[in-house]
Every structure is written in structure tokens, then in C-alpha cells.
Enzyme design. Structure first.
Site, PDB file in Angstrom:
ATOM      1  N   TYR A 149      -3.191  33.862 -68.596  1.00 58.83           N
ATOM      2  CA  TYR A 149      -2.078  34.550 -67.667  1.00 58.83           C
ATOM      3  C   TYR A 149      -2.472  34.898 -66.395  1.00 58.83           C
ATOM      4  CZ  TYR A 149      -0.931  35.508 -72.449  1.00 58.83           C
ATOM      5  OH  TYR A 149      -0.616  35.533 -73.787  1.00 58.83           O
ATOM      6  N   TYR A 188       5.353  41.070 -79.372  1.00 61.55           N
ATOM      7  CA  TYR A 188       4.856  40.109 -79.087  1.00 61.55           C
ATOM      8  C   TYR A 188       4.516  39.096 -80.108  1.00 61.55           C
ATOM      9  CZ  TYR A 188       1.230  36.680 -77.186  1.00 61.55           C
ATOM     10  OH  TYR A 188       0.702  35.574 -76.802  1.00 61.55           O
ATOM     11  N   ASP A 246       4.206  39.635 -88.739  1.00 64.47           N
ATOM     12  CA  ASP A 246       3.033  39.019 -87.996  1.00 64.47           C
ATOM     13  C   ASP A 246       1.933  40.163 -88.018  1.00 64.47           C
ATOM     14  OD1 ASP A 246       1.333  38.313 -85.985  1.00 64.47           O
ATOM     15  OD2 ASP A 246       2.872  37.922 -84.597  1.00 64.47           O
ATOM     16  N   LYS A 294      -6.380  35.877 -85.314  1.00 65.90           N
ATOM     17  CA  LYS A 294      -7.344  36.476 -84.770  1.00 65.90           C
ATOM     18  C   LYS A 294      -8.625  36.832 -85.532  1.00 65.90           C
ATOM     19  CE  LYS A 294      -4.906  38.010 -80.802  1.00 65.90           C
ATOM     20  NZ  LYS A 294      -3.448  38.058 -80.718  1.00 65.90           N
TER      21      LYS A 294
HETATM   22  C1  LIG Z   1      -2.537  37.241 -80.459  1.00 67.40           C
HETATM   23  C2  LIG Z   1      -1.108  37.280 -81.035  1.00 67.40           C
HETATM   24  C3  LIG Z   1      -0.414  36.111 -81.462  1.00 67.40           C
HETATM   25  C4  LIG Z   1      -0.933  34.627 -80.847  1.00 67.40           C
HETATM   26  O1  LIG Z   1      -1.975  34.319 -81.453  1.00 67.40           O
HETATM   27  P1  LIG Z   1      -2.762  33.009 -80.548  1.00 67.40           P
HETATM   28  O2  LIG Z   1      -4.013  32.800 -81.423  1.00 67.40           O
HETATM   29  O3  LIG Z   1      -3.042  33.592 -79.120  1.00 67.40           O
HETATM   30  O4  LIG Z   1      -1.727  32.170 -80.733  1.00 67.40           O
HETATM   31  C5  LIG Z   1       0.655  36.247 -82.248  1.00 67.40           C
HETATM   32  N1  LIG Z   1       1.024  37.485 -82.831  1.00 67.40           N
HETATM   33  C6  LIG Z   1       0.485  38.653 -82.256  1.00 67.40           C
HETATM   34  C7  LIG Z   1       0.875  39.886 -82.988  1.00 67.40           C
HETATM   35  C8  LIG Z   1      -0.649  38.606 -81.593  1.00 67.40           C
HETATM   36  O5  LIG Z   1      -1.376  39.557 -81.542  1.00 67.40           O
END
Ligand SMILES: *Cc1c(COP(=O)(O)O)cnc(C)c1O
Length: 425
Positions: free
Chosen positions: A18, A144, A245, A274
Site C-alpha cells: 500500500y 476486510y 474469514d 496468517k
Molecule cells: C490479511 C487478511 C486477508 C488476506 O490475506 P493475505 O494473505 O494477505 O492475502 C483476508 N482476510 C482477513 C480477515 C485478513 O486479515
């Protein structure tokens, strides 16, 4: 390369997240161990970011290093089309055991964003198998879910980082962000618009997609478990799939292994990423139920249409297995309680500062929300001066330390935040 040469070439050659090419200060790191990053000039920084939610066991962990070395001696990678291996199968079994029933089928992807794409495609293919064309998703604002196009389409449409691409994105259904704080019962009013969108459009909605309990990059907001509970009930009532997510929240960060446990619910599709490999390398997973996977298998063409080149990379899978074992063998719940208490007391003095709107803590997440966006180019070096690595964005100065951080380092980390907030806002 001298640090000066490194920085000069960095400016000319590589993008940072970014960012504009060559803009803003960056700091050369030469190594990392435990909770400390070592800069090229020899300074050591206490890491308050866990490399964006990932490095839960800290850096350079002997058990994780060993897992990579052992796997490297066998094979670094083989294609997953037509081949399989123990690292993938072992990890899939661990994930199924760890996550709430009835999630029992695992798709390995190479990043969080891709895991979200996979989840959305699974939902669409599921409805195709039911003879229905459902192409849209319902979510809440301030979310997000990643940077690829499908994921961007369900990120916050206004405050999200992706308003630039709005015309290229599928238009989705957005309810207001949950207003009820974590720990409180959700009012009918708070979920009224979500309910209304569900009632009006459920025949067009393949799935609801949400970050459970913690909205991360979309504002570091913590919301009511009761809200999430009601979302699950509405999905059941209207026969809509629920995608959670947990890419940021999974593996203990909120004080539960998975944030959906705060609401005692489980999704139809779950995204993990992550912290999955303990912060060593990229790997993500999308889990679903027998119901969804069987429906896709039983409908022509009978396959799920996704297959990354580096699917189920053995190095990454071995690391993830080792990271999960390490977490489960540790007294992680006690540890999370300790982290939460330390962040609470350590950040509390920020509440006295007139530039601070709110201080909130959940599990190993501490957030100081400012009234106005901070100047990153001043704040970032100020934190480095204080001997800590903290990377604020917009109005948010936040901490998500590795779980292994001891009390002294936590106190020093929080004290640095208090100091920088007082001096620079
Ligand atoms: C970081 C994140 C993503 C994206 O993961 P990347 O490995 O960066 O593509 C998707 N959803 C949430 C909630 C996140 O924190």
C-alpha cells in the site's frame, strides 16, 4: 551491500505494501529472534506486530526451524495434482480436529486472499449444484477480506482501500457494520438492516461473509458475539451459507482458538491463513462441510474449479503442523489472559490523552484509536526511536504481539505506545 546501498536500491526497485514506489521511510532488518527484530545498524526492536498477526511463537523458533529443515531434506515441493504427501494430509487432519464441527474438508491455498476467493467460488458452485444461480454475497461494512478482486468486492466499499476499483468489482450487499460492542447483547435494531437485506435478497445470496468478532484491517473493531449468533440463525432461516474469514482471528488471537467460538457457532465455510504457519511462510486453507463438498462433487462437471501451482506446499504444511502442535502444547489460554491483562493496564494511560478516541483490548489485540489520522512518516520513526516495532494505519495505533512476549517486554511495548501517542498526536 551496505545499509545505505540497500535502502537506495530498495527505493528504486521494489514496492512495499500500500505504498508509492520509493516513498516513506523503511528500515533494513537483518535478523529476528524471539520477539525482537534486529536492524542493520544494530538496534533491536521489540516487535508489537507479529508481522501482521502471523508470528505467534516469535521469530526463529527452534521447533519451527527444525520442521523446515526436516521437510527440506525430503522435498521442498511437488505438484498436488495427482500426487499427495504426508505433510498435507497430516495438516488437514489437524485442522479438521481443531476447527468446529461440521467442517471436515480442506482446500489448501497460497494466501489469505486466495482462500477467500476459494470460499466464494465454493459457495457459488454449491448453489449451482442445487440448480440455483446465486452470484452475490452479503456482508457488513468495515470488513476486510483481502486484495484480490472477489475479496475486494466484499471489503468495505467506502473506507476500504479498494474504492479505486469500484467500477470493476461485483456489486455486493452491504449491511451497516455491527454497532454493538463485544460483550454486549445485540439489539434488534442493530441487526435490522442485515435482516432486511437477507429477507429481500436471499434467493440471490450465495453466502454471507464476515470476519467473526474482530474486524481487522477495516477498523480494528470488536463486535458482539450475539450479533454473530443472530447472523448464523438468519443464514439457517433463509438457507444461505455462512463464510467466516478467520484469517486474522484464527489460532488464539482473540482468546479463543477461533473467534466463532465466542458465539458458539460454526460456519459452512471457514478461511484460515496468517498465523497458520507461525509466520514463516505463506499458506492458507479453506474448510467446508461434507454437505457442500458432496454437492459440488455430485453436480456436473463434478469438480471444484481451483488449483494453485503451489497448492499444499510441503514446507508450508510441515511448518503449519509444527506451529499448531507448539500452540496446543503451550498454556496458550493462560497466556492470552495474561497478554490481555497486560495490554489493558499498559495502554490504559492513553485514555487520558485528548487526542485519543478509544482504547480497546481483546485477547492479544490492543487498539488505541485516535481522533485524527496520524502522520505515519513521523510516528513510525518515533516508535523505532523508542525501541519498538509498531506500524499504525490511519487513526489506529495497535498492538498484536507474539504470544510468547514476556511481561517486561509487554510493559516496555505499551509504555512506548503511551509515550509516542502523548508526544505525536
Ligand atoms: C490479511 C487478511 C486477508 C488476506 O490475506 P493475505 O494473505 O494477505 O492475502 C483476508 N482476510 C482477513 C480477515 C485478513 O486479515
Amino acid at each position: 551491500m551496505t545499509p545505505e546501498q540497500l535502502l537506495q536500491q530498495d527505493k528504486n526497485l521494489v514496492w512495499h505494501p500500500y505504498a508509492a514506489m520509493g516513498a516513506g521511510p523503511v528500515f533494513p532488518v537483518v535478523s529476528a529472534k524471539g520477539v525482537r527484530l534486529t536492524l542493520a545498524d544494530g538496534r533491536e526492536l521489540i516487535d508489537g506486530m507479529a508481522s501482521w498477526w502471523c508470528a505467534i511463537h516469535g521469530y526463529n523458533h527452534p521447533r519451527l526451524n527444525q520442521a523446515v529443515e526436516d521437510q527440506l531434506a525430503d522435498m521442498a515441493h511437488v505438484m498436488f495434482g495427482g500426487l499427495t504427501h504426508e505433510p498435507a494430509v497430516r495438516l488437514a487432519r489437524q485442522l479438521v480436529e481443531l476447527t468446529p464441527a461440521p467442517l471436515e474438508k480442506v482446500f489448501f491455498a497460497d494466501s489469505g486472499s486466495v482462500a477467500v476467493e476459494v470460499a466464494m467460488k465454493m459457495a457459488i458452485q454449491y448453489w449451482q449444484s442445487q440448480g440455483q444461480s446465486r452470484q452475490h454475497f452479503l456482508t457488513v461494512r468495515n470488513g476486510y477480506h483481502g486484495d484480490t478482486f472477489g475479496a475486494m468486492s466484499v471489503c468495505d466499499p467506502v473506507t476500504g482501500m479498494h474504492s479505486l476499483f469500484q467500477d470493476s468489482l461485483t456489486q455486493q450487499f452491504f449491511a451497516p457494520a455491527p454497532a454493538t460492542a463485544f460483550g454486549q447483547a445485540c439489539t434488534d435494531e442493530d441487526i435490522a438492516q442485515f435482516r432486511q437485506l437477507m429477507e429481500n435478497h436471499h434467493e440471490d445470496i450465495a453466502a454471507v461473509i464476515l470476519e467473526p468478532i474482530v474486524q481487522g484491517a477495516g477498523g480494528m473493531r470488536f463486535y458482539s458475539a450475539d450479533y454473530l449468533h443472530r447472523v448464523r440463525a438468519l443464514c439457517n432461516e433463509h438457507d444461505v451459507l455462512l463464510i467466516l474469514d478467520e484469517i486474522a482471528t484464527g489460532f488464539g488471537r482473540t482468546g479463543k482458538l477461533f473467534a466463532c467460538e465466542h458465539a458458539a457457532i460454526s460456519p459452512d465455510i471457514l478461511c484460515l491463513g496468517k498465523a497458520l504457519t507461525g509466520g514463516y511462510m505463506t499458506l492458507a486453507a479453506t474448510l467446508t462441510t461434507e454437505k457442500v463438498s458432496a454437492a459440488i462433487a455430485n453436480h456436473p462437471p463434478g469438480v471444484f474449479m481451483h488449483g494453485p501451482t503451489f497448492m499444499a506446499n510441503p514446507l508450508a504444511c510441515s511448518l503449519a503442523s509444527a506451529s499448531i502442535s507448539l500452540l496446543l502444547e503451550s498454556p496458550w489460554q493462560q497466556n492470552l489472559t495474561r497478554l490481555q491483562e497486560k495490554l489493558e493496564t499498559g495502554l490504559a494511560p492513553c485514555r487520558e490523552h485528548p487526542g485519543v478516541r478509544e482504547v480497546r483490548v481483546l485477547g492479544a489485540i490492543g487498539v488505541v484509536e485516535l481522533k485524527q489520522a496520524a502522520d505515519m512518516n513521523r510516528l513510525q520513526p518515533a516508535f523505532v526511536e523508542q525501541g519498538v516495532w509498531v506500524r499504525p494505519f490511519g487513526k489506529l495505533v495497535y498492538l498484536m504481539p507474539p504470544f510468547i512476549m514476556n511481561d517486561d517486554d509487554l510493559e516496555a511495548l505499551c509504555a512506548a505506545v503511551v509515550q509516542v501517542v502523548h508526544q505525536h498526536t
